[in-house]
Every structure is written in structure tokens, then in C-alpha cells.
Design a protein around this motif. Sequence first.
Motif, mmCIF file in Angstrom:
data_model
loop_
_atom_site.group_PDB
_atom_site.id
_atom_site.type_symbol
_atom_site.label_atom_id
_atom_site.label_comp_id
_atom_site.label_asym_id
_atom_site.label_seq_id
_atom_site.Cartn_x
_atom_site.Cartn_y
_atom_site.Cartn_z
ATOM 1 N N SER A 1 0.821 -1.206 0.000
ATOM 2 C CA SER A 1 0.000 0.000 0.000
ATOM 3 C C SER A 1 0.859 1.263 0.000
ATOM 4 O O SER A 1 0.503 2.266 -0.626
ATOM 5 N N GLN A 2 1.996 1.193 0.678
ATOM 6 C CA GLN A 2 2.900 2.346 0.679
ATOM 7 C C GLN A 2 3.485 2.594 -0.703
ATOM 8 O O GLN A 2 3.626 3.732 -1.144
ATOM 9 N N GLY B 1 -0.977 7.112 2.091
ATOM 10 C CA GLY B 1 -0.356 7.802 3.212
ATOM 11 C C GLY B 1 -0.526 7.044 4.512
ATOM 12 O O GLY B 1 -1.179 5.989 4.570
ATOM 13 N N GLY B 2 0.063 7.579 5.569
ATOM 14 C CA GLY B 2 -0.012 6.916 6.858
ATOM 15 C C GLY B 2 -1.432 6.786 7.372
ATOM 16 O O GLY B 2 -1.833 5.717 7.850
ATOM 17 N N PHE B 3 -2.227 7.855 7.293
ATOM 18 C CA PHE B 3 -3.610 7.800 7.758
ATOM 19 C C PHE B 3 -4.437 6.843 6.911
ATOM 20 O O PHE B 3 -5.288 6.116 7.435
ATOM 21 N N PHE C 1 -7.686 2.055 6.173
ATOM 22 C CA PHE C 1 -8.192 1.043 5.242
ATOM 23 C C PHE C 1 -7.501 -0.316 5.359
ATOM 24 O O PHE C 1 -7.993 -1.299 4.794
ATOM 25 N N ILE C 2 -6.389 -0.385 6.084
ATOM 26 C CA ILE C 2 -5.674 -1.663 6.190
ATOM 27 C C ILE C 2 -5.563 -2.115 7.642
ATOM 28 O O ILE C 2 -5.943 -3.237 7.981
ATOM 29 N N VAL C 3 -5.066 -1.225 8.507
ATOM 30 C CA VAL C 3 -4.849 -1.627 9.902
ATOM 31 C C VAL C 3 -6.166 -1.822 10.633
ATOM 32 O O VAL C 3 -6.362 -2.838 11.317
#
Length: 320
Positions: free
Chosen positions: A220-221, A226-228, A233-235
Motif C-alpha cells: 500500500s505504501q 499515506g499513513g492515515f 483502510f488496512i490496519v
Amino acid sequence: MTATLPSATATSGSTKADRPGRRGGRRFPWAPWLLLTPSVVLLAVMVGYPTIKMIVTSFTDEAIRNKMLGTAPNFVGFDNYLEIFTQSDFPAVLARSIALMVILTALITAGGMLLALLMRRLSKGWRTAVSISLLLAWAMPPLAATVVFGWMFDTKYGVANYILNVLTRSNDWTDHQWLYNPFSFFMVLILIVTWQGIPFAAFTFYAGLGQVPDEVLEASQLDGAGGFQRFRFIVMPYLSSVVTAVLVLETIWNLRIFTQVYALQQRGGLVSETNVLPTYIFRQGMGEFGVTAAIGVIMLILLMALSYFNVRRTLKEEAL
């Protein structure tokens, strides 16, 4: 001899299917039920009976006089419930408890998540130091923590007043009474409960973050997230069940806080303006058991209602 084999096999199969202890041709699982029996009996004795007794008592006028005289209480129907909503300060205590629970649950959950994410990025040495600090805060008894914070916010000898005087370069905070004002009383209470509640949420979320595949985050990175966006959407989809469990537990615990509130009230808090449900029930239960039981039933229904949607969501996710 060859012609009799199918008949013998069929007879053998029908005999096994008709043995006792089988249902529909399958053996009944006795072992799991036998292992669960002690837990079921313990729950029935320790939880089931007191709950039923509380519900029955809430519909009577049982009081201390019945215990002293050995007389049976009278059935009063819903009079106890009408009394606590119309002739007491219970509605104000209920609203105060719910507001406190919402604030504490939000702060503990958000703080625990931030600390868990921070621990994932720290080196091993710093992560160990943070973990030990969290464990020390978590292991401290609530009464001991409340006594320590009570001295910190003491009117004459508190370090909070001294630090504020130094920062403001004045004497405006000298003899400031933190616990005599309901607003500052709850500020101190929120600080104590949040300080002791964050470690559980942080450790739980930190363990849940280990379930998130690093390959997915890296992909995804590379895609430009981005981090947010990675967190949302993933974490979070991976941690949804963990977050639900923490929310349910914190909701129940924060609605049942007693030690910290009672200890701060003993140091000078105004009882009538700082009572929450557990302390209100404690003081109400000195004589009128029927009214106290009615308050306990309302608190039980409230806890079940607050936890219902979160638990239902978790069960649906597990069924998928």
C-alpha cells in the motif's frame, strides 16, 4: 459366504447407529459438556442466583427493618423504579456516569492505540522501557494511585499548585482547591483512571498490530497510500474485533468505577455533586434494599444495551 457379507455389514452398521449415547447416527459429545459443567455451575451460583435475587428484590420494599425483625418484604411492583426517577437525584447521577464513561472510554482507547503504534516504531530498548512503565502504572492498585494523585493535587502541599505557580510566576494557585470543585474533581478523576487504563488498551492493540501483514502495508505504501490511509483502510479492518473487545470492556469498567471516586470524595469531594452509579448504590444500599436493587437492575440493563451492538457486530464478523 460372499452373499452374506453385505447383510453382516448392514447389521453391524445399524447396531452402531442404535447404540445409546448417539443422536442421528452420531455420538453425542459428552466430553466438552463435562468439561464445561464446573464453569456453568460456578456461573450459575456466582452470577445467575445473585442476578435473579436482585431482580426479585427490586419489586419489593425490602429494607433493613425486614432483616432485623425477620419479616417478609411486600411486593410493590414498579414503585421503586418510579421513586428513583421522580423523587431522587438518580437521573443526574445516571447522566453524570454515562458522560464520564464516554469520556474515559474515548481517551483510553485513543491513547492506547497511539501508544501501540508508537511502540511498533520504537527500537527494542525503548520499547522495553515503555512496556515496563506501562506495566508499573497498570500494576499499581487503584486505591494507592488515587492516594498518590490526591496528594499531588492537595490544597496546601500539592505539587500541582507549586508547578502552576512556578509556570505562571504568581501565587494565584496557592491553596487552590481541586477536589472541592466538581469540574476539577472529575478532571483529576479522569487523569487517574486514564493513566491506569491506557496500559491494557496499549498492550492489547500492540498484540493486534502483529496480525497485520507487513507485505500488505509495504504494498500500500508503494501504491502511494499515506499513513492515515494505511491505518484506516488496512490496519483498522484487521483490528476491528480487537477494538470492539476493548470498547466493550472499557465501557463496562468505566461505568463501574468505584474505588477512585470514593477515595477522592473522602479527601474533600462534594458527594452530592460527584456521585456516580457505583458510589450512589453503595450509599443508597445502607437501608433500602429494594430501591438499591432497582438501581442495580437499571445499571445491568444499561450495560447490556451498551455492549449489545458491539458484541453483535463481532459475532457477525466471526460468522463471515
